[in-house]
Scaffold this active site. Structure first.
Site, short mmCIF file in Angstrom:
data_model
loop_
_atom_site.label_atom_id
_atom_site.label_comp_id
_atom_site.label_asym_id
_atom_site.label_seq_id
_atom_site.Cartn_x
_atom_site.Cartn_y
_atom_site.Cartn_z
N LYS A 19 137.07 10.77 101.76
CA LYS A 19 138.55 10.75 101.68
C LYS A 19 139.15 12.08 102.13
O LYS A 19 140.14 12.11 102.85
CB LYS A 19 139.02 10.43 100.25
CG LYS A 19 138.49 9.11 99.70
CD LYS A 19 139.06 8.79 98.34
CE LYS A 19 138.69 9.78 97.24
NZ LYS A 19 137.30 9.69 96.79
N ARG A 72 143.62 6.91 89.94
CA ARG A 72 142.22 6.68 89.59
C ARG A 72 142.07 5.80 88.35
O ARG A 72 140.95 5.50 87.95
CB ARG A 72 141.55 8.02 89.29
CG ARG A 72 140.55 8.49 90.36
CD ARG A 72 140.11 9.88 89.97
NE ARG A 72 138.86 10.27 90.53
CZ ARG A 72 138.76 11.08 91.60
NH1 ARG A 72 139.83 11.52 92.21
NH2 ARG A 72 137.57 11.45 92.01
N ARG A 82 126.88 18.44 100.26
CA ARG A 82 128.13 19.21 100.18
C ARG A 82 128.00 20.32 99.14
O ARG A 82 128.52 21.41 99.32
CB ARG A 82 129.30 18.26 99.83
CG ARG A 82 130.65 18.94 99.80
CD ARG A 82 131.78 17.93 99.70
NE ARG A 82 132.01 17.48 98.33
CZ ARG A 82 132.91 16.55 98.00
NH1 ARG A 82 133.63 15.94 98.92
NH2 ARG A 82 133.07 16.20 96.74
N ARG A 131 131.43 23.84 94.87
CA ARG A 131 131.96 22.98 93.79
C ARG A 131 130.87 22.72 92.77
O ARG A 131 129.83 22.16 93.10
CB ARG A 131 132.46 21.65 94.37
CG ARG A 131 133.89 21.74 94.85
CD ARG A 131 134.36 20.43 95.43
NE ARG A 131 134.28 19.32 94.47
CZ ARG A 131 134.83 18.14 94.69
NH1 ARG A 131 135.47 17.90 95.81
NH2 ARG A 131 134.74 17.18 93.77
N ARG A 168 130.13 10.84 87.85
CA ARG A 168 131.39 10.62 88.58
C ARG A 168 131.42 9.22 89.19
O ARG A 168 132.45 8.54 89.16
CB ARG A 168 131.56 11.67 89.68
CG ARG A 168 132.02 13.01 89.11
CD ARG A 168 131.62 14.17 89.99
NE ARG A 168 132.22 14.16 91.29
CZ ARG A 168 131.75 14.87 92.33
NH1 ARG A 168 130.66 15.61 92.19
NH2 ARG A 168 132.37 14.84 93.47
P1 ADP Z 1 135.58 13.45 94.33
O1 ADP Z 1 136.37 12.27 94.76
O2 ADP Z 1 134.63 13.94 95.38
O3 ADP Z 1 134.95 13.30 92.98
P2 ADP Z 1 138.00 14.94 93.72
O4 ADP Z 1 138.27 16.26 94.31
O5 ADP Z 1 138.91 13.81 94.09
O6 ADP Z 1 136.52 14.67 94.18
O7 ADP Z 1 137.95 15.02 92.14
C1 ADP Z 1 137.16 15.95 91.45
C2 ADP Z 1 137.32 15.74 89.94
O8 ADP Z 1 138.69 16.00 89.57
C3 ADP Z 1 137.04 14.32 89.42
O9 ADP Z 1 135.68 14.11 89.16
C4 ADP Z 1 137.91 14.31 88.14
O10 ADP Z 1 137.27 15.01 87.09
C5 ADP Z 1 139.13 15.11 88.53
N1 ADP Z 1 140.21 14.25 89.06
C6 ADP Z 1 140.68 14.25 90.35
N2 ADP Z 1 141.65 13.34 90.50
C7 ADP Z 1 141.81 12.74 89.28
C8 ADP Z 1 142.65 11.71 88.79
N3 ADP Z 1 143.55 11.09 89.59
N4 ADP Z 1 142.54 11.35 87.48
C9 ADP Z 1 141.68 11.96 86.68
N5 ADP Z 1 140.83 12.93 87.07
C10 ADP Z 1 140.91 13.34 88.36
#
Ligand code: ADP
Length: 209
Positions: A30, A105, A144, A150, A162
């Site tokens: 994404k 999410r 990654r 990260r 996750r």
């Molecule tokens: P990825 O999709 O690779 O897991 P993101 O950068 O989108 O990476 O998200 C990293 C972390 O941030 C998630 O595992 C979660 O803990 C938190 N997070 C991100 N977006 C949300 C959301 N919309 N609701 C709740 N937690 C979120």
């Protein structure tokens, strides 16, 4: 009369916005595709993951609390991310449209987003769901993790957590938008440009409609 013109103009402008959700499990690409899409379509990129990481970098209370959950592979509470998205929408009144990445999410986040967009007389045009197999996700994220810095990417247990959060809480968000006939799937495996082409094809369909 003047008020009528102002209302007409604001409504007209808002209804011509292009608002998209790029959807998919962690590691589905994404972030990579969002960068290319916002350049091509002139959209404002709203990634809750990026917003949270910038809170962590600034060591805010919100960031420090969020980090504990993120490091365990768990979602941050709905109120926190909804609040962040609400202020991002407020602070970008001139945007031609938004590309939501990593948000919504949960179903509660999806409902809140619809309400926030409704206040701007607009809504989601399409959700594009990127399809990637689970083994490919894990291998991409571990790779990654070697360079991203990260902390949630360099531990397979956290990566699997996750993905589990995705299945338990996030996958249902696609059902929410499916009710409105707004979901399309796009192949998320292959080379970056091929995948980008698949995404553009779906977006161009919205633009000609
Ligand atoms: P990825 O999709 O690779 O897991 P993101 O950068 O989108 O990476 O998200 C990293 C972390 O941030 C998630 O595992 C979660 O803990 C938190 N997070 C991100 N977006 C949300 C959301 N919309 N609701 C709740 N937690 C979120």
């Amino acid at each position: 009369m003047i008020l009528y013109y102002i209302c007409f103009f604001t409504k007209r402008q808002a209804s011509t916005m292009l608002n998209l959700i790029l959807f998919g499990p962690p590691g589905s690409g994404k972030g990579t595709q969002s960068e290319k899409l916002i350049r091509k379509y002139g959209l404002k990129h709203l990634s809750t993951g990026d917003l949270l990481r910038s809170e962590i970098a600034s060591q805010t209370v919100l960031g420090l609390e969020a980090k504990k959950l993120m490091d365990r592979g768990q979602l941050v509470p709905d109120e926190v991310v909804i609040g962040m998205i609400s202020s991002a929408l407020e602070s970008n009144p001139q945007a031609k449209g938004f590309l939501f990445d990593g948000f919504p999410r949960t179903s509660a986040q999806a409902e809140a987003l619809d309400r926030l967009l409704e206040l701007k007389n607009t809504g989601i045009n399409k959700m594009i769901a990127m399809q990637v197999s689970e083994e490919e996700l894990v291998s991409r994220l571990l790779k990654r993790g070697m360079t991203s810095g990260r902390s949630d990417d360099n531990n397979e247990g956290v990566i699997r957590a996750r993905i589990a959060e995705y299945h338990n809480k996030t996958a249902a968000v696609a059902d929410y938008y499916q009710k409105f006939g707004k979901v399309v799937s796009v192949k998320g495996e292959g080379n970056v440009d091929e995948i980008f082409e698949g995404l553009c094809k779906e977006i161009d369909e919205v633009l000609v409609a």
